[in-house]
Motif scaffolding. Sequence first.
Motif, short mmCIF file in Angstrom:
data_model
loop_
_atom_site.label_atom_id
_atom_site.label_comp_id
_atom_site.label_asym_id
_atom_site.label_seq_id
_atom_site.Cartn_x
_atom_site.Cartn_y
_atom_site.Cartn_z
N VAL A 15 0.85 -1.20 0.00
CA VAL A 15 0.00 0.00 0.00
C VAL A 15 0.88 1.24 0.00
CG1 VAL A 15 -1.70 1.31 1.33
CG2 VAL A 15 -1.91 -1.16 1.14
N PRO A 16 0.62 2.20 -0.89
CA PRO A 16 1.46 3.41 -0.97
C PRO A 16 1.40 4.23 0.32
CG PRO A 16 -0.52 3.67 -2.29
CD PRO A 16 -0.48 2.24 -1.86
N LEU A 32 2.35 -0.96 -6.33
CA LEU A 32 3.65 -1.59 -6.07
C LEU A 32 3.41 -2.99 -5.50
CD1 LEU A 32 6.75 -1.31 -5.99
CD2 LEU A 32 6.50 -0.35 -3.68
N PHE A 33 4.04 -3.98 -6.11
CA PHE A 33 3.91 -5.37 -5.67
C PHE A 33 5.28 -5.91 -5.27
CE2 PHE A 33 0.38 -4.59 -8.52
CZ PHE A 33 -0.69 -5.24 -7.93
N TYR A 47 6.13 -2.49 -10.28
CA TYR A 47 4.88 -1.77 -10.47
C TYR A 47 4.07 -2.45 -11.57
CZ TYR A 47 6.71 2.20 -7.78
OH TYR A 47 7.20 3.00 -6.78
N ALA A 48 2.76 -2.54 -11.34
CA ALA A 48 1.85 -3.09 -12.36
C ALA A 48 0.53 -2.34 -12.26
CB ALA A 48 1.65 -4.58 -12.15
N CYS A 49 -0.31 -2.53 -13.26
CA CYS A 49 -1.59 -1.81 -13.33
C CYS A 49 -2.46 -2.11 -12.11
CB CYS A 49 -2.34 -2.22 -14.60
SG CYS A 49 -3.97 -1.44 -14.76
N SER A 50 -3.10 -1.08 -11.60
CA SER A 50 -3.95 -1.23 -10.41
C SER A 50 -5.28 -1.90 -10.74
CB SER A 50 -4.22 0.15 -9.80
OG SER A 50 -4.90 0.97 -10.74
N ALA A 51 -5.77 -1.70 -11.96
CA ALA A 51 -7.13 -2.14 -12.30
C ALA A 51 -7.18 -3.46 -13.04
CB ALA A 51 -7.83 -1.06 -13.14
N PHE A 60 1.28 -2.71 -18.72
CA PHE A 60 2.23 -1.93 -17.93
C PHE A 60 2.97 -2.81 -16.92
CE2 PHE A 60 3.71 0.58 -14.41
CZ PHE A 60 4.27 1.69 -15.02
N PHE A 61 4.30 -2.68 -16.93
CA PHE A 61 5.14 -3.38 -15.96
C PHE A 61 6.46 -2.62 -15.83
CE2 PHE A 61 8.48 -6.25 -14.66
CZ PHE A 61 7.91 -6.97 -13.62
#
Length: 454
Positions: A15-16, A32-33, A47-51, A60-61
């Motif tokens: 979580v940011p 962020l994963f 980082y990857a897409c939130s949705a 996105f990656f």
Amino acid sequence: MTEAHDDSFGIEVIVPDGDKPAPCCPHGPALLFEKVIKGGETGRRFYACSACRDRKDCKFFQWEDEKVSEARLLARESENQSKRPPFTQQEYCNRFRKFSSLPLDEKKFCQDCQILLLPGEREAHSSHRSTAVTVAQLRRPSMLLRPLDNKKSNAQYLFTDRSSHFLLDTLAALGYRKVLCVGTPRLQELIKVRNLEQKHEPMKSLLLDIDFRYAQFYSQDEFCHYNMFNHHFFGGEASSAVLQAFLTESDGEKVVMVADPPFGGLVKPLANSFSLISKTWRKLQSSDSSNADMPMMWIFPYFFEPRILECLPSFTMLDYQVDYDNHPLYKHGKTGRKQSPVRLFTNISPKDVVLPKEEGYRFCSVCQRFVWSLNKHCAKCNVCPSKDGREWRHCSTCGKCVKPSWRHCQSCGRCALPDHPCGPAQETEGCFNCGSLKHKRKACPLKDTHRVSG
């Protein structure tokens, strides 16, 4: 560049905390994963897409420690721009005013482009499928728009009238006059239709939705293009101001939030977004509400209960079964399951949410909440235990109630389906992080040590 290793167990979302901005994809700031590696080794973050969970839907990656070239940043921004709505919210509002003033026989909707057509645009859409638009459809745009159907990102399953009316009747009875509709377009529509009928006390509503097509039908103070997975307003500060104005309770107008996220969504980022909305609400209220949480209803399948309660401990799962018009399983009737697995999670006192007796609900005086007729109170567990709508039974050996189809297995020492594979239960495999049999990874005291040392 590989994105997974043979020894990786899973992915955890971080979580940011606001320290540094995340890179953006067409769906706003990425999440962020972190890879969870067995034995507590440092997992590489990305980082990857939130949705979108599927890379086919949003490719996105980016590794967290990756240096991105200027050329790639420019290409990324160009792609983000190309995916934005064709009109601004103000332009959509102006178009709707013009469209509303057209004679009925000139009101047309392009089914291919999913857009209301103004007279000067018809020629450009002449080869497309178009349909006439009625006044009723303008008031119920969810009936006009084609539902998005990607189960892993933006699937749109729309409430039946039964569920919509129950939700609205319940909120009105509890005294709420402002409803923040997060991903619930049907609820927004019903509020507006009821206001026109003038048979009930008027209510205000604001729809926050990732589907920008709804901007065609609502004013700027009725709709915000919003991603609930990263709390991102595509309209920027202007949209944030709309939410703040709506959350301000004046003249005794109490606010409640109703959210219906895609079922494939991650619980942790959703809970974070809803907590941020509650925090904004709290700041806008009088000092009496300084420690209170914003009243909320989160609609999600019952099997997510442990994750939701872990993130939002003040929530309770109610027995009410929410059903949908366009879902093959989650609805009543012969073509679907008799009982939907979708439930209401809320921080409103359970005894105050009255479930309809005529649909098979009753009040449990011990649990102080309304439950499904088959959810019988267990004196040994001192709870109405059923989660799935069936009557559960108590297993004396396990010391808890279990699903009716489960049987106690002497080999495994637990209840399970009769045809389950015998062997060590998943619960006894121990902590994935350090190997201890006394706790699981989420409760591991060493869980974060590799992050700190790193």
